[in-house]
Design a protein around this motif. Structure first.
Motif, PDB file in Angstrom:
ATOM      1  N   ALA A 125      -3.037   8.321  -1.007  1.00 43.29           N
ATOM      2  CA  ALA A 125      -1.744   8.036  -1.635  1.00 43.29           C
ATOM      3  C   ALA A 125      -1.831   8.250  -3.142  1.00 43.29           C
ATOM      4  N   ASP A 126      -0.789   8.810  -3.712  1.00 45.35           N
ATOM      5  CA  ASP A 126      -0.749   9.062  -5.155  1.00 45.35           C
ATOM      6  C   ASP A 126      -0.203   7.877  -5.930  1.00 45.35           C
ATOM      7  N   TYR A 127       0.659   7.085  -5.284  1.00 49.51           N
ATOM      8  CA  TYR A 127       1.127   5.837  -5.886  1.00 49.51           C
ATOM      9  C   TYR A 127       1.454   4.874  -4.758  1.00 49.51           C
ATOM     10  N   VAL A 128       1.535   3.591  -5.100  1.00 46.53           N
ATOM     11  CA  VAL A 128       1.857   2.573  -4.102  1.00 46.53           C
ATOM     12  C   VAL A 128       3.015   1.722  -4.614  1.00 46.53           C
ATOM     13  N   ALA A 129       3.788   1.172  -3.674  1.00 44.64           N
ATOM     14  CA  ALA A 129       4.935   0.343  -4.031  1.00 44.64           C
ATOM     15  C   ALA A 129       4.806  -1.024  -3.389  1.00 44.64           C
ATOM     16  N   PHE A 130       5.126  -2.059  -4.164  1.00 47.65           N
ATOM     17  CA  PHE A 130       5.091  -3.443  -3.672  1.00 47.65           C
ATOM     18  C   PHE A 130       6.478  -4.063  -3.806  1.00 47.65           C
ATOM     19  N   GLY A 131       6.813  -4.970  -2.905  1.00 44.47           N
ATOM     20  CA  GLY A 131       8.073  -5.704  -2.974  1.00 44.47           C
ATOM     21  C   GLY A 131       8.519  -6.087  -1.565  1.00 44.47           C
ATOM     22  N   SER A 132       9.515  -6.900  -1.519  1.00 45.69           N
ATOM     23  CA  SER A 132      10.556  -7.175  -2.496  1.00 45.69           C
ATOM     24  C   SER A 132      10.168  -8.363  -3.401  1.00 45.69           C
ATOM     25  N   ILE A 156       2.116  18.049  -3.366  1.00 50.51           N
ATOM     26  CA  ILE A 156       3.183  17.059  -3.263  1.00 50.51           C
ATOM     27  C   ILE A 156       2.667  15.665  -3.601  1.00 50.51           C
ATOM     28  N   VAL A 157       3.450  14.914  -4.340  1.00 51.76           N
ATOM     29  CA  VAL A 157       3.143  13.513  -4.663  1.00 51.76           C
ATOM     30  C   VAL A 157       3.600  12.661  -3.484  1.00 51.76           C
ATOM     31  N   ILE A 158       2.708  11.815  -2.971  1.00 51.05           N
ATOM     32  CA  ILE A 158       3.056  10.947  -1.844  1.00 51.05           C
ATOM     33  C   ILE A 158       2.875   9.490  -2.245  1.00 51.05           C
ATOM     34  N   GLY A 159       3.962   8.728  -2.089  1.00 49.93           N
ATOM     35  CA  GLY A 159       3.917   7.295  -2.346  1.00 49.93           C
ATOM     36  C   GLY A 159       4.016   6.528  -1.048  1.00 49.93           C
ATOM     37  N   VAL A 160       3.435   5.332  -1.027  1.00 46.56           N
ATOM     38  CA  VAL A 160       3.382   4.531   0.194  1.00 46.56           C
ATOM     39  C   VAL A 160       3.847   3.108  -0.102  1.00 46.56           C
ATOM     40  N   SER A 161       4.727   2.575   0.760  1.00 48.40           N
ATOM     41  CA  SER A 161       5.154   1.182   0.662  1.00 48.40           C
ATOM     42  C   SER A 161       4.050   0.274   1.191  1.00 48.40           C
ATOM     43  N   CYS A 162       3.696  -0.725   0.400  1.00 46.30           N
ATOM     44  CA  CYS A 162       2.619  -1.643   0.791  1.00 46.30           C
ATOM     45  C   CYS A 162       3.085  -3.095   0.819  1.00 46.30           C
ATOM     46  N   TYR A 163       4.376  -3.325   0.575  1.00 47.40           N
ATOM     47  CA  TYR A 163       5.007  -4.635   0.727  1.00 47.40           C
ATOM     48  C   TYR A 163       4.314  -5.676  -0.142  1.00 47.40           C
TER      49      TYR A 163
END
Length: 214
Positions: free
Chosen positions: A130-137, A109-116
């Motif tokens: 983690a397979d990918y990370v997310a930044f935002g807003s 499973i691909v797991i992404g994590v919010s990192c703000y």
């Protein structure tokens, strides 16, 4: 190795569902329109307690994503992800440890994590698998109006520091998303600019075109 499962998969337009903009009568039709327009990932995000509806919608989205060759992602619900055999899960850093999630959901499973707005937080997530990370807003967002706005330089720093795919989120439109791609985002997570549009497919095409320009 963290990221290997997501390279080449977490890229392009990352559509995120919103029950406010996608009532049940048109839910799957609007999701399919985003996929026709070029969305390459589709996340099911629903915080309600309507278990039966959520399961039915998740199954419907899973089938659509299979048909269009897109990655189906469940937001913040490992049990639902397991129930529908979702290939991907997105969580916050404060949620269950990644090794625990993998034991329950499998190694594939691909797991992404919010990192703000924190590159350091992203580095910890990647070290944990983690397979990918997310930044935002990155821009003011109607979906999360109280979220702090993150500086564009975070993407540039993350691009230098991380080898996994990077997702940008928050108030993104076809008009402002190009700057995020130019700064290093592999994928743009979009809600309102897609699903509040009168023509979802056309809106998705406009956003997807950003990846050909930068």
């Amino acid at each position: 190795m963290g990221g290997a499962r997501a390279r080449g998969v977490v890229a392009g337009i990352y559509a995120i569902t919103d029950a406010r903009l996608m009532p049940p009568s048109v839910f799957l039709a609007r999701a399919e329109a985003a996929l026709r327009g070029g969305a390459r990932l589709l996340q099911y995000r629903d915080k309600s307690n309507d278990t039966a509806r959520r399961l039915a919608e998740a199954r419907g989205l899973r089938a659509l994503c299979t048909r269009y060759g897109a990655l189906f992602v469940v937001n913040d619900d490992p049990a639902l992800a397991q129930s529908v055999a979702a290939p991907a899960l997105h969580v916050g850093e404060e949620d269950a440890p990644l090794d625990e999630l993998r034991r329950g959901l499998g190694e594939e499973i691909v797991i992404g994590v919010s990192c703000y707005g924190s590159v350091e937080r992203a580095q910890r997530a990647v070290a944990a698998g983690a397979d990918y990370v997310a930044f935002g807003s990155f821009f003011p967002s109607s979906s999360k109006p109280l979220a702090p706005v993150v500086d564009l330089d975070v993407l540039r720093q993350a691009r230098q520091a991380l080898a996994v795919p990077i997702v940008a989120i928050g108030g993104i439109t076809a008009a402002n998303g190009g700057a995020l791609v130019a700064a290093g985002a592999d994928s743009l997570a979009i809600i309102s600019a897609l699903f509040a549009a009168p023509d979802v497919e056309a809106a998705a095409r406009r956003c997807a075109a950003l990846f050909k320009e930068y």
